[in-house]
Design a protein around this motif. Structure first.
Motif, mmCIF file in Angstrom:
data_model
loop_
_atom_site.group_PDB
_atom_site.id
_atom_site.type_symbol
_atom_site.label_atom_id
_atom_site.label_comp_id
_atom_site.label_asym_id
_atom_site.label_seq_id
_atom_site.Cartn_x
_atom_site.Cartn_y
_atom_site.Cartn_z
ATOM 1 N N ALA A 1 13.908 -8.322 3.656
ATOM 2 C CA ALA A 1 15.243 -8.855 3.378
ATOM 3 C C ALA A 1 16.136 -8.853 4.610
ATOM 4 C CB ALA A 1 15.901 -8.045 2.259
ATOM 5 N N PHE A 2 16.039 -7.805 5.430
ATOM 6 C CA PHE A 2 16.976 -7.629 6.530
ATOM 7 C C PHE A 2 16.275 -7.715 7.882
ATOM 8 C CE2 PHE A 2 18.687 -5.453 2.804
ATOM 9 C CZ PHE A 2 19.908 -6.088 2.684
ATOM 10 N N VAL A 3 15.287 -8.597 7.981
ATOM 11 C CA VAL A 3 14.610 -8.871 9.247
ATOM 12 C C VAL A 3 14.743 -10.358 9.535
ATOM 13 C CG1 VAL A 3 12.997 -6.938 9.131
ATOM 14 C CG2 VAL A 3 12.393 -9.090 8.023
ATOM 15 N N ALA A 4 14.804 -10.688 10.802
ATOM 16 C CA ALA A 4 15.058 -12.080 11.197
ATOM 17 C C ALA A 4 13.936 -13.012 10.748
ATOM 18 C CB ALA A 4 15.253 -12.161 12.710
ATOM 19 N N GLU A 5 12.671 -12.561 10.884
ATOM 20 C CA GLU A 5 11.520 -13.414 10.543
ATOM 21 C C GLU A 5 10.939 -13.008 9.196
ATOM 22 O OE1 GLU A 5 10.759 -15.945 12.384
ATOM 23 O OE2 GLU A 5 12.289 -15.435 13.873
ATOM 24 N N ARG A 6 11.801 -12.902 8.182
ATOM 25 C CA ARG A 6 11.327 -12.368 6.895
ATOM 26 C C ARG A 6 10.351 -13.292 6.179
ATOM 27 N NH1 ARG A 6 16.865 -13.134 6.411
ATOM 28 N NH2 ARG A 6 17.572 -14.801 5.037
ATOM 29 N N ALA A 7 10.286 -14.530 6.568
ATOM 30 C CA ALA A 7 9.314 -15.427 5.947
ATOM 31 C C ALA A 7 7.886 -15.048 6.321
ATOM 32 C CB ALA A 7 9.595 -16.870 6.344
ATOM 33 N N THR A 8 7.726 -14.431 7.483
ATOM 34 C CA THR A 8 6.361 -14.147 7.958
ATOM 35 C C THR A 8 6.120 -12.678 8.289
ATOM 36 O OG1 THR A 8 7.084 -14.683 10.217
ATOM 37 C CG2 THR A 8 6.075 -16.460 8.916
ATOM 38 N N SER A 9 7.154 -11.828 8.256
ATOM 39 C CA SER A 9 6.964 -10.440 8.668
ATOM 40 C C SER A 9 7.879 -9.521 7.874
ATOM 41 C CB SER A 9 7.240 -10.286 10.164
ATOM 42 O OG SER A 9 8.581 -10.637 10.460
ATOM 43 N N ALA A 10 7.644 -8.222 8.042
ATOM 44 C CA ALA A 10 8.441 -7.206 7.360
ATOM 45 C C ALA A 10 8.631 -6.024 8.301
ATOM 46 C CB ALA A 10 7.761 -6.758 6.071
ATOM 47 N N ALA A 11 9.675 -5.235 8.032
ATOM 48 C CA ALA A 11 9.919 -4.010 8.804
ATOM 49 C C ALA A 11 9.443 -2.814 8.001
ATOM 50 C CB ALA A 11 11.396 -3.875 9.119
ATOM 51 N N GLU A 12 8.764 -1.884 8.665
ATOM 52 C CA GLU A 12 8.339 -0.654 8.001
ATOM 53 C C GLU A 12 9.513 0.322 7.958
ATOM 54 O OE1 GLU A 12 5.268 3.068 8.725
ATOM 55 O OE2 GLU A 12 4.606 1.034 9.256
ATOM 56 N N LEU A 13 9.848 0.779 6.750
ATOM 57 C CA LEU A 13 10.981 1.677 6.557
ATOM 58 C C LEU A 13 10.547 3.124 6.337
ATOM 59 C CD1 LEU A 13 13.107 -0.521 4.134
ATOM 60 C CD2 LEU A 13 13.270 -0.371 6.621
ATOM 61 N N GLY A 14 9.271 3.341 6.131
ATOM 62 C CA GLY A 14 8.762 4.678 5.858
ATOM 63 C C GLY A 14 7.484 4.589 5.057
ATOM 64 N N THR A 15 6.963 5.733 4.692
ATOM 65 C CA THR A 15 5.732 5.781 3.907
ATOM 66 C C THR A 15 5.922 6.728 2.727
ATOM 67 O OG1 THR A 15 4.789 7.648 5.122
ATOM 68 C CG2 THR A 15 4.387 5.432 6.024
ATOM 69 N N LEU A 16 4.963 6.707 1.823
ATOM 70 C CA LEU A 16 5.007 7.635 0.687
ATOM 71 C C LEU A 16 4.997 9.075 1.178
ATOM 72 C CD1 LEU A 16 2.581 5.932 -1.863
ATOM 73 C CD2 LEU A 16 5.065 5.707 -1.659
ATOM 74 N N GLU A 17 4.318 9.321 2.293
ATOM 75 C CA GLU A 17 4.268 10.673 2.840
ATOM 76 C C GLU A 17 5.651 11.142 3.278
ATOM 77 O OE1 GLU A 17 2.253 14.125 3.472
ATOM 78 O OE2 GLU A 17 1.421 12.264 2.669
ATOM 79 N N ASP A 18 6.471 10.221 3.783
ATOM 80 C CA ASP A 18 7.834 10.586 4.181
ATOM 81 C C ASP A 18 8.664 11.032 2.987
ATOM 82 O OD1 ASP A 18 7.575 9.925 6.952
ATOM 83 O OD2 ASP A 18 7.783 7.806 6.440
ATOM 84 N N LEU A 19 8.337 10.515 1.816
ATOM 85 C CA LEU A 19 9.134 10.761 0.624
ATOM 86 C C LEU A 19 8.646 11.947 -0.198
ATOM 87 C CD1 LEU A 19 11.512 9.720 -1.090
ATOM 88 C CD2 LEU A 19 9.934 8.111 -2.164
ATOM 89 N N GLU B 1 0.858 -1.196 0.000
ATOM 90 C CA GLU B 1 0.000 0.000 0.000
ATOM 91 C C GLU B 1 0.890 1.241 0.000
ATOM 92 O OE1 GLU B 1 -2.846 -0.571 3.124
ATOM 93 O OE2 GLU B 1 -3.904 -2.140 2.017
ATOM 94 N N ASP B 2 0.889 2.041 1.066
ATOM 95 C CA ASP B 2 1.734 3.240 1.056
ATOM 96 C C ASP B 2 2.961 3.093 1.955
ATOM 97 O OD1 ASP B 2 0.472 3.288 3.509
ATOM 98 O OD2 ASP B 2 0.216 5.469 3.527
ATOM 99 N N VAL B 3 3.324 1.867 2.304
ATOM 100 C CA VAL B 3 4.432 1.610 3.234
ATOM 101 C C VAL B 3 5.610 0.988 2.493
ATOM 102 C CG1 VAL B 3 5.175 0.266 5.236
ATOM 103 C CG2 VAL B 3 2.916 1.348 5.226
ATOM 104 N N LEU B 4 6.797 1.534 2.706
ATOM 105 C CA LEU B 4 8.029 0.922 2.224
ATOM 106 C C LEU B 4 8.401 -0.177 3.203
ATOM 107 C CD1 LEU B 4 7.987 3.907 1.027
ATOM 108 C CD2 LEU B 4 10.468 3.670 0.841
ATOM 109 N N ALA B 5 8.456 -1.406 2.710
ATOM 110 C CA ALA B 5 8.577 -2.567 3.590
ATOM 111 C C ALA B 5 9.828 -3.382 3.264
ATOM 112 C CB ALA B 5 7.339 -3.453 3.464
ATOM 113 N N ASP B 6 10.456 -3.896 4.310
ATOM 114 C CA ASP B 6 11.696 -4.662 4.208
ATOM 115 C C ASP B 6 11.440 -6.109 4.594
ATOM 116 O OD1 ASP B 6 14.176 -5.843 4.569
ATOM 117 O OD2 ASP B 6 14.759 -4.578 6.261
#
Length: 494
Positions: free
Chosen positions: A285-303, A278-283
């Motif tokens: 690749a560099f999270v321990a549980e990447r098979a089931t989760s993601a880290a939020e790196l920012g949003t379109l509003e941040d950019l 959606e509007d979230v930049l998601a990672d």
């Protein structure tokens, strides 16, 4: 020790450079930096340049400084027409010199190694504690990505800078008495061609499209040079999921054991990818549980740079994701990635908002100097009056025009090679109105803006994305963009 055996030992600044016989080809910014660094290490340096330095010029000042430091300088066409009549251990070339340039061709024939300034900079790093390099190449988007990456690194509290093709010579950075923690390195295909031993912490190729084929000899050689960005990478090779050529370059690369392939995508990220949910930049690749989760790196509003700014163009978002992947490969936490996106300020003439005048948004992307860059810019808008033209340098515009045809409200053509664009438009967008502005004087942009306004509907975007170089009408792409923005401002005052 002499010849290749000695050069193999020159892996850091404290190695034995004394007495090395080096020819530096070119007295530009990188050539001056190379000669200066070598002289400081006790090398015997001969600098050659085809241009005779005029009194009071920057070239003359560089020549004067190097002569004081002990360099031998030779100028004129004869100085660059072949090897000098003296033994050489090494040639260090400025990046723009082609491999078939007579002096460089003679060096190759004589078995004299040729390094670029970037290669020399890598070998001039300190023996211990050297700042890792995060390297970026691609046909388009390099500078923006490197500057975003630098903002993210600084937001993480690191002493970081950008260097290389982005402006600051890498030798200046590696020789800085106040060491950096990490360096974001922009590399052109020319610089990569002359590089041999760089080992990046993480690397990225953003995209591959036809460019500089005249220099490299073929598109295959151009792509091969770009692919050298991945060689030796330690942690992550970042590639563009939407550009399979970049993944192939990763697959072909000789990297360090344990290095990973990490994709960036404008879609939902898969495993070992960063992307958009959606509007979230998601990672993922560099999270321990990447098979089931993601880290939020920012949003379109941040950019986007503020609530009143237009949404980020797709290629700007792609650059942000690539920068985020490189930052994460270096251990930058998600919060610093987000802050870096907020801190980033685009350079002028790169999808720069020139304002809303008469109900129309005006956008300056004068930096779009080739068809690939222009296509990315056009894809960001639904209804566009396109300002295009200049020096195409033999580039094929058929795919560009065909891909953009459905978005075009109208087209205003400028520059020497506008006929090629007009012909492509007649084939692929025959119903789109096209106006040619033949003027090349300083008032030409006023005519361009007036014609663009006549073609635009309220809510449309007038986009300067020329797909061509500027030197037929302007000193550079910056002067072209400035002229466009000034004409828009004058229109707003009427």
């Amino acid at each position: 020790m002499s010849g290749p055996d000695r050069l193999a030992t020159l892996t850091h600044r404290d190695a034995d450079w004394a007495g090395l016989r080096v020819l530096v080809a070119g007295l530009g910014v990188s050539g001056f930096a190379a000669a200066d660094a070598l002289l400081e290490r006790g090398a015997h340096v001969l600098v050659v340049d085809a241009q005779e330095p005029a009194g009071g010029s920057v070239l003359a000042e560089r020549a004067r400084i190097l002569e004081i430091l002990g360099a031998d300088l030779r100028h004129g066409e004869d100085a660059v027409s072949g090897l000098p009549g003296q033994p050489l251990d090494l040639v260090v070339t400025s990046p723009g010199w082609r491999p078939d340039q007579p002096l460089l061709a003679a060096a190759a024939a004589a078995g004299v190694p040729v390094w670029g300034e970037v290669e020399l900079a890598w070998r001039m790093r300190p023996a211990t504690g050297a700042a890792p390099w995060l390297t970026v190449t691609g046909t388009n988007g390099k500078t923006t990505t490197v500057q975003m990456l630098t903002a993210m690194l600084r937001a993480a509290g690191l002493r970081a800078t950008s260097a290389g093709n982005v402006g600051t010579p890498l030798l200046e950075v590696v020789m800085d008495p106040d060491p950096y923690d990490v360096v974001a390195v922009e590399l052109s295909s020319f610089q990569l061609h002359w590089s041999h031993s760089i080992v990046p912490r993480a690397s990225a190729c953003l995209n591959i499209a036809p460019d500089h084929v005249d220099w490299h000899g073929s598109l295959e050689e151009y792509a091969r040079a770009k692919g050298k960005v991945y060689a030796g990478t330690e942690v992550a090779c970042v590639y563009n999921v939407q550009d399979p050529a970049t993944r192939r370059l990763v697959e072909e690369a000789d990297v360090r054991e344990g290095c990973r392939a990490v994709g960036f995508t404008l879609g939902t990220p898969g495993l070992s990818e960063v992307g958009l949910v959606e509007d979230v930049l998601a990672d993922r690749a560099f999270v321990a549980e990447r098979a089931t989760s993601a880290a939020e790196l920012g949003t379109l509003e941040d950019l986007r740079g503020g609530p009143d700014a237009p949404p980020p163009a797709p290629h700007l978002l792609a650059n942000a994701l690539a920068a985020a992947a490189l930052a994460r490969a270096h251990g930058v936490p998600p919060a610093a990635v987000r802050q870096g996106l907020r801190d980033f300020v685009p350079e002028p003439h790169r999808i720069a908002d020139a304002g809303v005048v008469r109900g129309v948004r005006w956008v300056d992307d004068s930096k779009a100097t080739n068809p690939h860059a222009a296509a990315a810019s056009l894809a960001a808008y639904e209804h566009v009056v396109w300002v295009a033209g200049g020096l195409l340098k033999g580039a094929d515009v058929e795919d560009l025009v065909a891909g953009a045809a459905g978005r075009l409200r109208g087209v205003v053509l400028i520059g020497r090679d506008r006929a090629a664009l007009a012909q492509a438009l007649s084939r692929h967008a025959p119903d789109v109105p096209v106006v040619e502005v033949s003027r090349t004087d300083t008032g030409a942009m006023d005519a361009v803006v007036e014609q663009s306004l006549a073609l635009a509907h309220e809510g449309d975007v007038v986009l300067l994305a020329p797909a061509a170089a500027s030197m037929d009408m302007f000193a550079n792409y910056g002067a072209r963009g400035d002229a466009f923005c000034e004409a828009v401002r004058r229109l707003g005052r009427e």
